[in-house]
Design a protein around this motif. Structure first.
Motif, PDB file in Angstrom:
ATOM      1  N   UNK A 294       0.841  -1.199   0.000  1.00 11.58           N
ATOM      2  CA  UNK A 294       0.000   0.000   0.000  1.00 11.58           C
ATOM      3  C   UNK A 294       0.879   1.254   0.000  1.00 11.58           C
ATOM      4  N   UNK A 295       0.375   2.302  -0.604  1.00 16.31           N
ATOM      5  CA  UNK A 295       1.115   3.562  -0.670  1.00 16.31           C
ATOM      6  C   UNK A 295       0.953   4.346   0.635  1.00 16.31           C
ATOM      7  N   UNK A 296       1.765   5.375   0.774  1.00 21.86           N
ATOM      8  CA  UNK A 296       1.689   6.223   1.971  1.00 21.86           C
ATOM      9  C   UNK A 296       0.291   6.833   2.098  1.00 21.86           C
ATOM     10  N   UNK A 297      -0.278   7.258   0.986  1.00 20.75           N
ATOM     11  CA  UNK A 297      -1.613   7.856   1.032  1.00 20.75           C
ATOM     12  C   UNK A 297      -2.666   6.834   1.450  1.00 20.75           C
ATOM     13  N   UNK A 298      -2.554   5.608   0.969  1.00 23.91           N
ATOM     14  CA  UNK A 298      -3.483   4.554   1.390  1.00 23.91           C
ATOM     15  C   UNK A 298      -3.352   4.275   2.887  1.00 23.91           C
ATOM     16  N   UNK A 299      -2.118   4.264   3.383  1.00 20.18           N
ATOM     17  CA  UNK A 299      -1.866   4.058   4.814  1.00 20.18           C
ATOM     18  C   UNK A 299      -2.462   5.199   5.624  1.00 20.18           C
ATOM     19  N   UNK A 300      -2.244   6.430   5.163  1.00 17.90           N
ATOM     20  CA  UNK A 300      -2.788   7.609   5.854  1.00 17.90           C
ATOM     21  C   UNK A 300      -4.311   7.567   5.876  1.00 17.90           C
ATOM     22  N   UNK A 301      -4.916   7.105   4.790  1.00 20.57           N
ATOM     23  CA  UNK A 301      -6.378   7.045   4.724  1.00 20.57           C
ATOM     24  C   UNK A 301      -6.931   6.070   5.755  1.00 20.57           C
ATOM     25  N   UNK A 302      -6.301   4.903   5.902  1.00 23.50           N
ATOM     26  CA  UNK A 302      -6.748   3.927   6.902  1.00 23.50           C
ATOM     27  C   UNK A 302      -6.580   4.499   8.307  1.00 23.50           C
ATOM     28  N   UNK A 303      -5.421   5.106   8.562  1.00 22.05           N
ATOM     29  CA  UNK A 303      -5.145   5.682   9.875  1.00 22.05           C
ATOM     30  C   UNK A 303      -6.167   6.762  10.214  1.00 22.05           C
ATOM     31  N   UNK A 304      -6.454   7.619   9.265  1.00 22.53           N
ATOM     32  CA  UNK A 304      -7.405   8.705   9.495  1.00 22.53           C
ATOM     33  C   UNK A 304      -8.823   8.184   9.698  1.00 22.53           C
ATOM     34  N   UNK A 305      -9.242   7.262   8.856  1.00 21.39           N
ATOM     35  CA  UNK A 305     -10.606   6.736   8.940  1.00 21.39           C
ATOM     36  C   UNK A 305     -10.860   6.022  10.251  1.00 21.39           C
ATOM     37  N   UNK A 306      -9.865   5.266  10.720  1.00 22.13           N
ATOM     38  CA  UNK A 306     -10.036   4.491  11.948  1.00 22.13           C
ATOM     39  C   UNK A 306      -9.563   5.241  13.196  1.00 22.13           C
TER      40      UNK A 306
ATOM     41  N   UNK B 106       3.366   1.358  11.104  1.00 26.03           N
ATOM     42  CA  UNK B 106       3.622   2.751  10.752  1.00 26.03           C
ATOM     43  C   UNK B 106       2.845   3.573  11.765  1.00 26.03           C
ATOM     44  N   UNK B 107       3.559   4.427  12.496  1.00 23.30           N
ATOM     45  CA  UNK B 107       2.903   5.296  13.471  1.00 23.30           C
ATOM     46  C   UNK B 107       2.507   6.607  12.808  1.00 23.30           C
TER      47      UNK B 107
END
Length: 148
Positions: A106-118, A135-136
């Motif tokens: 997954x890309x950084x943006x995909x990771x950020x999206x999961x982190x933000x959504x959850x 990834x913190x």
């Protein structure tokens, strides 16, 4: 960059591990949370440090913080009393939450999206259900503000 490239080694605890030891690990390393694994090693959930604090503070004090002034007990006393003999499983919220897991590619943006959504302080990076690391939020922000 992909998840595997930015994932950092991260402590993993089991559901039946000692709760006090898990909290000591959180505290000694100043972690935003811990990865909790199932018996087969696959990710079960993330235990945020904020959930541990919530577990330790009585609900009536959470509802009315002014009551904390009149309680003759330190937070350290509560840790010793409330965690004695408990497992990590008991620290988890009663309602299961979606696991903040991302794939190794997954890309950084995909990771950020999961982190933000959850609203998770970290996400677990996996490949074929095997935990590679985490990834913190602070690591993600570091990558976002560092010129490439």
């Amino acid at each position: 960059m992909h998840g595997e490239q930015i994932a950092e080694d991260f402590p993993v605890v089991g559901l039946d591990d000692d709760a006090r030891q898990a909290v000591e690990l959180l505290a000694s390393h100043r972690l935003p949370g811990l990865i909790v694994a199932q018996a087969d090693g696959s990710p079960c959930c993330v235990l945020p440090a904020s959930q541990v604090v919530r577990f330790l503070v009585p609900s009536y004090v959470q509802d009315d913080p002014s009551l904390a002034r009149v309680i003759d007990e330190s937070l350290a006393d509560r840790v010793a009393d409330k965690l004695a003999g408990l497992t990590v499983r008991k620290l988890l919220p009663a309602e299961p939450r979606e696991i903040p897991v991302v794939n190794h590619d997954d890309t950084i943006l995909e990771i950020a999206a999961v982190m933000a959504r959850l609203r998770s302080p970290l996400v677990v990076v996996v490949r074929d259900r095997h935990i590679l690391g985490a990834v913190t939020a602070s690591r993600l922000l570091e990558l976002a503000v560092t010129p490439h």
